[in-house]
Design a protein around this motif. Structure first.
Motif, PDB file in Angstrom:
ATOM      1  N   UNK A 262      18.270  -3.565  -3.350  1.00 44.08           N
ATOM      2  CA  UNK A 262      19.717  -3.783  -3.483  1.00 44.08           C
ATOM      3  C   UNK A 262      20.364  -2.795  -4.449  1.00 44.08           C
ATOM      4  N   UNK A 263      21.647  -2.574  -4.274  1.00 44.50           N
ATOM      5  CA  UNK A 263      22.391  -1.668  -5.155  1.00 44.50           C
ATOM      6  C   UNK A 263      22.331  -2.142  -6.605  1.00 44.50           C
ATOM      7  N   UNK A 264      22.380  -3.457  -6.807  1.00 47.79           N
ATOM      8  CA  UNK A 264      22.364  -3.992  -8.170  1.00 47.79           C
ATOM      9  C   UNK A 264      21.056  -3.653  -8.883  1.00 47.79           C
ATOM     10  N   UNK A 265      19.950  -3.638  -8.134  1.00 51.05           N
ATOM     11  CA  UNK A 265      18.659  -3.294  -8.722  1.00 51.05           C
ATOM     12  C   UNK A 265      18.640  -1.826  -9.127  1.00 51.05           C
ATOM     13  N   UNK A 266      19.169  -0.967  -8.252  1.00 49.95           N
ATOM     14  CA  UNK A 266      19.238   0.461  -8.570  1.00 49.95           C
ATOM     15  C   UNK A 266      20.108   0.694  -9.792  1.00 49.95           C
ATOM     16  N   UNK A 267      21.211  -0.040  -9.866  1.00 51.03           N
ATOM     17  CA  UNK A 267      22.127   0.111 -10.998  1.00 51.03           C
ATOM     18  C   UNK A 267      21.443  -0.309 -12.299  1.00 51.03           C
ATOM     19  N   UNK A 268      20.707  -1.408 -12.268  1.00 49.05           N
ATOM     20  CA  UNK A 268      20.013  -1.878 -13.462  1.00 49.05           C
ATOM     21  C   UNK A 268      18.953  -0.882 -13.911  1.00 49.05           C
ATOM     22  N   UNK A 269      18.238  -0.307 -12.945  1.00 44.60           N
ATOM     23  CA  UNK A 269      17.230   0.689 -13.278  1.00 44.60           C
ATOM     24  C   UNK A 269      17.835   1.943 -13.879  1.00 44.60           C
ATOM     25  N   UNK A 270      18.991   2.334 -13.357  1.00 43.45           N
ATOM     26  CA  UNK A 270      19.659   3.514 -13.881  1.00 43.45           C
ATOM     27  C   UNK A 270      20.112   3.296 -15.319  1.00 43.45           C
ATOM     28  N   UNK A 271      20.621   2.104 -15.596  1.00 44.85           N
ATOM     29  CA  UNK A 271      21.031   1.781 -16.965  1.00 44.85           C
ATOM     30  C   UNK A 271      19.846   1.827 -17.918  1.00 44.85           C
ATOM     31  N   UNK A 272      18.715   1.348 -17.458  1.00 43.47           N
ATOM     32  CA  UNK A 272      17.511   1.337 -18.291  1.00 43.47           C
ATOM     33  C   UNK A 272      17.020   2.758 -18.555  1.00 43.47           C
ATOM     34  N   UNK A 273      17.194   3.631 -17.563  1.00 38.84           N
ATOM     35  CA  UNK A 273      16.713   5.013 -17.688  1.00 38.84           C
ATOM     36  C   UNK A 273      17.600   5.865 -18.577  1.00 38.84           C
ATOM     37  N   UNK A 274      18.848   5.449 -18.756  1.00 38.44           N
ATOM     38  CA  UNK A 274      19.802   6.284 -19.489  1.00 38.44           C
ATOM     39  C   UNK A 274      19.490   6.283 -20.980  1.00 38.44           C
ATOM     40  N   UNK A 275      19.419   7.467 -21.548  1.00 33.95           N
ATOM     41  CA  UNK A 275      19.239   7.626 -22.989  1.00 33.95           C
ATOM     42  C   UNK A 275      20.607   7.876 -23.595  1.00 33.95           C
ATOM     43  N   UNK A 276      21.447   6.846 -23.561  1.00 33.25           N
ATOM     44  CA  UNK A 276      22.844   7.029 -23.925  1.00 33.25           C
ATOM     45  C   UNK A 276      23.347   5.805 -24.661  1.00 33.25           C
TER      46      UNK A 276
END
Length: 521
Positions: free
Chosen positions: A122-136
């Motif tokens: 799901x898009x929500x899962x991809x979004x959560x993973x992207x947030x976790x990957x961000x060093x920001x």
């Protein structure tokens, strides 16, 4: 957004040689209306072009740019869609003359096809993973969009999520994260924030383009160069701040305590870069559409960087350590605006080898802008950021003749160069450009001593900087794609040299020799 950096025996120079290329190979200057008409004509013909290229029935071409040479050759840059989804890494350029397809340059040779456009993740899962990957810091993610990721070995269905926030040094972050829509694995990520009369701090007293205000006085708007505007953020980090205004049209005093001084440097850098593009390439503005970007100065507090952002189509400059050295020097301004040029043409992905080429392109044209200005207060050199003292020890940020002198950059290509930060992997192309322009060995240019080595101990004879940047520009605008690596850059610059000066010409052979000298064969 591309930032400037993470932290960047006497002999005579190679003689300046005419950069005049055969008239047939030079790009024609198109007025805004003619360019719009050329884009529309190409888009109308896109279905036929897709069929001619043998693309699948689910694929469509979307025109992004058209370059017309004087001999009638038309270079059309396309993005692709598949079943209505954007294809990232699927861009291509066709080269047509007399109605016949003479060649095509593709970001990927793979056939674009996926088993299904229904995502298992799901898009929500991809979004959560992207947030976790961000060093920001203060990261926030927009909704993910479904795409085809074609820059890998095999095209796959994916999600693209944009995570915004701040990087650790205060630079804004627009991190694009590509997530496999079947497995949930992160495939790729890249930053979209691309980082480098008045009395200026770095360039002396200069003439500025300004506009009389209806209410009296003058605004820092350059009406002769697309309407470039310069704004004062006054320590802010969002918006445009306040447009610079002056009662008597005499700006700055050369000191950092006068807020107009940084604006003078930024506006001067913008106008010289515009003039360089126009003089060297017949290009009106960064996107070639006659419209100016804008500049923002006094970003944040003691922000020790500068950056270009496509989202605002603007340059932004911090005031440096202790707010004493604004990052508004001429080569930095040319560097940052040239990130916009790359985005408007090849769109080199800001990661791995393509990211190094993206950074090097900005160093190459930033340096060329500095030489073009012929300003006695900031003479042209092959040093990057020598005026701004970003390291705090009086040394330049980067060196083009021997990039490793900065302690981090690569002089030569190796299989691991793509794993370096893009500001350091850029060294290979910077070194190539220096060798192509000036040649190897010891020499002094404008009072600066250089001694450029070669990987194989060979001797390289330069062809002059003007011809070198003509070759790089033609390669960037007609033969490079988003995924071009160093091998692709060699091929593209050889194609450009052949188009401009002839296959087997001295210029063509010099390009081959300079790449060999930096271990790109």
């Amino acid at each position: 957004m591309v930032v400037l950096a993470l932290q960047n025996g006497s002999a005579t120079a190679a003689p300046e040689q005419s950069s005049t290329a055969p008239a047939s190979a030079t790009a024609l200057t198109l007025s805004p209306s003619a360019r719009a008409a050329a884009l529309q004509t190409a888009q109308d013909a896109a279905p036929a072009a897709a069929r001619q290229l043998g693309l699948g029935s689910a694929e469509k071409l979307v025109v992004r740019d058209v370059v017309k040479d004087a001999d009638g050759t038309v270079h059309t840059r396309y993005e692709r869609t598949y079943a209505g989804l954007p294809v990232l890494g699927g861009d291509l350029v066709t080269h047509v003359k007399g109605g016949a397809l003479k060649g095509v340059t593709k970001a990927t040779g793979a056939r674009i096809a996926v088993a299904s456009t229904d995502a298992a993740v799901p898009a929500a899962t991809a979004r959560a993973g992207a947030l976790k990957a961000a060093d920001s810091a203060s990261a926030a993610a927009s909704g993910a969009r479904k795409v085809i990721w074609a820059a890998g070995a095999k095209p796959v269905l994916a999600w693209e999520t944009v995570v915004t926030g701040l990087q650790h040094d205060g630079t804004p972050s627009e991190l694009h994260v590509i997530t496999d829509a079947t497995s949930g694995k992160e495939l790729y990520s890249f930053e979209a924030i691309e980082t480098g009369t008045g009395t200026s701090q770095y360039s002396g007293t200069v003439t500025l383009g300004t506009t009389a205000s209806a209410s009296g006085g003058f605004d820092l708007i350059d009406g002769g160069r697309g309407g470039h505007k310069t704004y004062d953020l006054n320590g802010g980090t969002t918006g445009t701040g306040t447009l610079f205004h002056d009662a008597d049209d005499v700006w700055g005093n050369g000191t950092v305590t006068n807020r107009q001084t940084a604006a003078v440097d930024a506006a001067y850098g913008a106008q010289v870069t515009w003039d360089f593009y126009k003089s060297a390439f017949n290009r009106s503005g960064i996107a070639g559409d006659g419209k100016a970007a804008y500049s923002r100065v006094h970003y944040g507090n003691a922000y020790n960087n500068a950056f270009w952002s496509d989202s605002c189509f603007c340059m932004t400059y911090g005031d440096g350590a202790n707010n004493a050295k604004p990052l508004t020097s001429l080569d930095v301004a040319g560097h940052e605006m040239s990130h916009g040029l790359t985005a408007a043409t090849a769109g080199l992905n800001y990661r791995r080898e393509s990211g190094g080429l993206n950074e090097a392109t900005s160093d190459i044209f930033g340096t060329s802008v500095e030489f073009f200005a012929n300003n006695s207060a900031d003479q042209g050199d092959y040093l990057i950021g020598e005026k701004i003292d970003l390291r705090g020890n009086g040394t330049p940020l980067r060196y083009m003749d021997k990039p490793s002198k900065d302690g981090s950059s690569a002089d030569y290509w190796s299989s691991g160069v793509g794993r370096l930060d893009v500001h350091y992997s850029s060294g290979v192309a910077n070194h190539f450009f220096y060798l192509l322009s000036e040649g190897s060995g010891a020499k002094t240019i404008n009072g600066v001593s250089y001694n450029s080595p070669t990987y194989d101990g060979s001797t390289v004879t330069g062809i002059g900087r003007d011809k070198a940047y003509q070759i790089w520009y033609k390669a960037l605008t007609t033969y490079f794609t988003s995924t071009t690596d160093y091998a692709g850059a060699r091929a593209g610059t050889l194609q450009a040299a052949a188009a401009l000066y002839g296959s087997g010409s001295a210029e063509y052979n010099a390009v081959a020799a300079a790449w060999k000298a930096v271990n790109v064969n």
